[in-house]
Write an enzyme that holds these catalytic residues in place. Structure first.
Site, PDB file in Angstrom:
ATOM      1  N   HIS A   1      -1.905  -5.045  -5.302  1.00  0.00           N
ATOM      2  CA  HIS A   1      -2.680  -6.258  -5.031  1.00  0.00           C
ATOM      3  C   HIS A   1      -2.180  -7.385  -5.911  1.00  0.00           C
ATOM      4  O   HIS A   1      -1.808  -7.144  -7.064  1.00  0.00           O
ATOM      5  CB  HIS A   1      -4.189  -6.037  -5.277  1.00  0.00           C
ATOM      6  CG  HIS A   1      -5.032  -7.035  -4.578  1.00  0.00           C
ATOM      7  ND1 HIS A   1      -5.298  -8.275  -5.111  1.00  0.00           N
ATOM      8  CD2 HIS A   1      -5.628  -6.997  -3.363  1.00  0.00           C
ATOM      9  CE1 HIS A   1      -6.037  -8.949  -4.253  1.00  0.00           C
ATOM     10  NE2 HIS A   1      -6.246  -8.212  -3.179  1.00  0.00           N
TER      11      HIS A   1
ATOM     12  N   ASP B   1      -7.748  -1.837   1.889  1.00  0.00           N
ATOM     13  CA  ASP B   1      -7.268  -1.351   3.185  1.00  0.00           C
ATOM     14  C   ASP B   1      -7.019   0.156   3.214  1.00  0.00           C
ATOM     15  O   ASP B   1      -6.969   0.742   4.293  1.00  0.00           O
ATOM     16  CB  ASP B   1      -5.970  -2.074   3.565  1.00  0.00           C
ATOM     17  CG  ASP B   1      -6.227  -3.524   3.916  1.00  0.00           C
ATOM     18  OD1 ASP B   1      -7.195  -3.785   4.643  1.00  0.00           O
ATOM     19  OD2 ASP B   1      -5.478  -4.398   3.454  1.00  0.00           O
TER      20      ASP B   1
HETATM   21  N1  ACO Z   1       4.296   0.094  -2.473  1.00  0.00           N
HETATM   22  C1  ACO Z   1       5.354   0.184  -3.282  1.00  0.00           C
HETATM   23  N2  ACO Z   1       5.652  -0.739  -4.212  1.00  0.00           N
HETATM   24  C2  ACO Z   1       4.831  -1.782  -4.317  1.00  0.00           C
HETATM   25  C3  ACO Z   1       3.693  -1.935  -3.514  1.00  0.00           C
HETATM   26  C4  ACO Z   1       3.439  -0.941  -2.561  1.00  0.00           C
HETATM   27  N3  ACO Z   1       2.379  -1.022  -1.771  1.00  0.00           N
HETATM   28  N4  ACO Z   1       3.055  -3.071  -3.844  1.00  0.00           N
HETATM   29  C5  ACO Z   1       3.755  -3.615  -4.825  1.00  0.00           C
HETATM   30  N5  ACO Z   1       4.831  -2.847  -5.107  1.00  0.00           N
HETATM   31  C6  ACO Z   1       5.823  -3.109  -6.128  1.00  0.00           C
HETATM   32  C7  ACO Z   1       6.724  -4.247  -5.688  1.00  0.00           C
HETATM   33  O1  ACO Z   1       7.839  -3.768  -4.955  1.00  0.00           O
HETATM   34  C8  ACO Z   1       7.123  -4.835  -7.006  1.00  0.00           C
HETATM   35  O2  ACO Z   1       8.116  -4.017  -7.578  1.00  0.00           O
HETATM   36  P1  ACO Z   1       9.391  -4.656  -8.310  1.00  0.00           P
HETATM   37  O3  ACO Z   1       8.820  -5.464  -9.439  1.00  0.00           O
HETATM   38  O4  ACO Z   1      10.179  -3.483  -8.703  1.00  0.00           O
HETATM   39  O5  ACO Z   1      10.028  -5.524  -7.269  1.00  0.00           O
HETATM   40  C9  ACO Z   1       5.885  -4.686  -7.862  1.00  0.00           C
HETATM   41  O6  ACO Z   1       5.164  -3.582  -7.294  1.00  0.00           O
HETATM   42  C10 ACO Z   1       4.990  -5.925  -7.861  1.00  0.00           C
HETATM   43  O7  ACO Z   1       4.589  -6.192  -6.542  1.00  0.00           O
HETATM   44  P2  ACO Z   1       4.680  -7.596  -5.834  1.00  0.00           P
HETATM   45  O8  ACO Z   1       5.331  -7.400  -4.504  1.00  0.00           O
HETATM   46  O9  ACO Z   1       5.248  -8.610  -6.751  1.00  0.00           O
HETATM   47  O10 ACO Z   1       3.184  -7.918  -5.614  1.00  0.00           O
HETATM   48  P3  ACO Z   1       2.632  -9.160  -4.810  1.00  0.00           P
HETATM   49  O11 ACO Z   1       1.526  -9.692  -5.587  1.00  0.00           O
HETATM   50  O12 ACO Z   1       3.689 -10.113  -4.435  1.00  0.00           O
HETATM   51  O13 ACO Z   1       2.133  -8.489  -3.454  1.00  0.00           O
HETATM   52  C11 ACO Z   1       0.876  -7.101  -2.055  1.00  0.00           C
HETATM   53  C12 ACO Z   1       0.870  -7.942  -3.327  1.00  0.00           C
HETATM   54  C13 ACO Z   1       1.382  -7.935  -0.899  1.00  0.00           C
HETATM   55  C14 ACO Z   1      -0.549  -6.668  -1.762  1.00  0.00           C
HETATM   56  C15 ACO Z   1       1.781  -5.869  -2.276  1.00  0.00           C
HETATM   57  O14 ACO Z   1       1.244  -5.055  -3.280  1.00  0.00           O
HETATM   58  C16 ACO Z   1       1.980  -5.086  -1.006  1.00  0.00           C
HETATM   59  O15 ACO Z   1       2.868  -5.407  -0.216  1.00  0.00           O
HETATM   60  N6  ACO Z   1       1.155  -4.018  -0.755  1.00  0.00           N
HETATM   61  C17 ACO Z   1       1.242  -3.270   0.477  1.00  0.00           C
HETATM   62  C18 ACO Z   1       0.544  -4.036   1.604  1.00  0.00           C
HETATM   63  C19 ACO Z   1      -0.950  -4.037   1.450  1.00  0.00           C
HETATM   64  O16 ACO Z   1      -1.567  -3.017   1.214  1.00  0.00           O
HETATM   65  N7  ACO Z   1      -1.535  -5.217   1.643  1.00  0.00           N
HETATM   66  C20 ACO Z   1      -2.998  -5.396   1.602  1.00  0.00           C
HETATM   67  C21 ACO Z   1      -3.418  -6.122   0.371  1.00  0.00           C
HETATM   68  S1  ACO Z   1      -5.180  -6.303   0.282  1.00  0.00           S
HETATM   69  C22 ACO Z   1      -5.524  -7.468   1.462  1.00  0.00           C
HETATM   70  O17 ACO Z   1      -4.793  -8.388   1.710  1.00  0.00           O
HETATM   71  C23 ACO Z   1      -6.709  -7.331   2.214  1.00  0.00           C
END
Ligand code: ACO
Length: 370
Positions: free
Chosen positions: A256, A307
């Site tokens: 998140h 989710d």
């Molecule tokens: N699976 C694997 N790795 C992940 C995940 C995941 N679900 N989420 C974050 N990471 C990793 C990223 O790859 C990143 O790694 P890195 O630093 O090695 O590149 C690190 O964790 C930080 O994540 P960011 O992508 O910078 O987080 P950001 O704040 O940009 O994105 C988001 C947040 C979009 C929710 C992300 O965690 C994600 O894509 N999750 C999966 C989709 C999801 O479940 N979305 C629903 C969110 S809740 C809602 O909107 C209702």
């Protein structure tokens, strides 16, 4: 000028609707944990719109307004019948909400009273639209919403064609409470950007639905269920997840932008998932989900978001997986419209800047010489 990728950490609006402070989510200052355990969705809708919890008469009045406006114009039902039966459900919802504006004479009336009434209509009609589409695509006639029933009850009734049991209604209602608002999330921001041009509420909500559709936002609940379906059984979880992690693929339903120590909504959905699994005598989806959480939290330190457990919860409520994100929209309609009304109250166009990274000083070459 240096861009902040994804606007992380940028405070882009002042709002008194919901807050996330030190990992605690509140709606109008009420902790989400208390609301999830004690409030109905309609109480939360009132709270978000009017800034206070309703008394019994106020809640009854809102309930009667929602019931009064729940039916959708027959012209919109006719349009739903023309859509492909395999159309993306969020695309259907986006189109249908846009169409609802065409049959609302007050669509472009920008008075507060008219906008509040449109918020009521949108909140009331969106469940009817989604249920009607679900019925039509499977060859059935849409069902008219019942009077004196909650949104949770009516949605399950109109979708399935039979009166839902109390446990299912309670679970659906709690899920709606949990998803109702979430500060400046992507879809709410999209709604506020749209209406800050003084465009109408239907345009704002249509923008929001488009933003919610994406798998990084609301679309993640459906993507979680796709993953659970692909895995198929508990004994296949470890190999499947390890392969995803080895390929550096994202696991939907984890991570998140704001919560780094866990999403406070997830525990409620996890509990519902377990309770529904026990009630149905089938804990397979729940156990698979728990094992996925152990692996992802253990290896990546990522916690489930709202989710993740909603996927197994909705499946056990008998809801097809491509209706999960539309259900999110039923709930978030309350937050979107509250934010739209707040934006109108103290509006300034939202127009940030971009850090230019393209070429400079180019000389124009006539097309015949390129
Ligand atoms: N699976 C694997 N790795 C992940 C995940 C995941 N679900 N989420 C974050 N990471 C990793 C990223 O790859 C990143 O790694 P890195 O630093 O090695 O590149 C690190 O964790 C930080 O994540 P960011 O992508 O910078 O987080 P950001 O704040 O940009 O994105 C988001 C947040 C979009 C929710 C992300 O965690 C994600 O894509 N999750 C999966 C989709 C999801 O479940 N979305 C629903 C969110 S809740 C809602 O909107 C209702």
């Amino acid at each position: 000028m240096t861009a902040t990728k994804g606007l992380e950490g940028i405070v882009a609006a002042a709002s008194s609707i919901s807050s996330i402070i030190d990992g605690v989510l509140t709606y109008r200052g009420y902790n989400i944990d208390d609301l999830a355990e004690q409030a109905t969705f309609e109480e939360v809708v009132y709270l978000l719109w009017y800034g206070k919890l309703p008394n019994q008469a106020e809640l009854a009045e809102l309930q009667s307004q929602l019931n009064e406006h729940a039916a959708i114009p027959s012209a919109v039902i006719d349009q739903l019948k023309l859509f492909p039966s395999d159309a993306n459900t969020m695309a259907v919802l986006r189109s249908a909400v846009s169409a609802l504006a065409l049959y609302d004479e007050s669509a472009n009336d920008m008075s507060h009273e008219a906008n509040l009434l449109k918020a009521i209509k949108l909140q009331a009609q969106v469940p009817t639209v989604i249920a009607a589409h679900a019925r039509i695509r499977s060859g059935h006639e849409p069902i008219t919403p019942l009077l004196d029933r909650s949104i949770a009850y009516n949605f399950l009734y109109m979708m399935s064609g039979h009166e839902p049991d109390q446990a299912a209604v309670a679970a659906m209602d709690k899920a709606l409470v949990l998803h109702a608002d979430h500060e400046l999330n992507a879809s709410t921001f999209a709604a506020r950007v749209t209406v800050a041009t003084l465009s109408d509420i239907y345009s704002g909500v249509t923008s929001a639905i488009g933003a919610l559709k994406g798998p990084l936002h609301g679309g993640a609940n459906e993507a979680v269920m796709v993953m659970l379906d692909e895995i198929g059984s508990f004994d296949r979880v470890d190999d499947y997840i390890q392969a995803k992690l080895d390929n550096r693929e994202k696991i939907m339903g984890f991570g998140h932008r704001v919560y780094k120590n866990g999403d406070p909504r997830a525990k409620h959905l996890q509990k519902m998932s377990e309770e529904l699994g026990k009630a149905h005598g089938n804990l397979e989806l729940y156990n698979m989900s728990v094992r996925i959480e152990e692996l992802i939290t253990g290896q990546k330190g990522l916690k489930p978001n709202v989710d993740f457990y909603s996927a197994s919860t909705y499946t056990m409520l008998g809801i097809p997986r491509d209706l999960f994100t539309p259900i999110f929209a039923i709930s978030r309609m309350s937050g979107w419209t509250a934010h739209i009304l707040e934006q109108y109250e103290n509006n300034r166009i939202i127009r940030p800047r971009a850090e230019y990274t393209g070429p400079s000083g180019q000389s124009y070459v006539p097309i015949t010489e390129r």
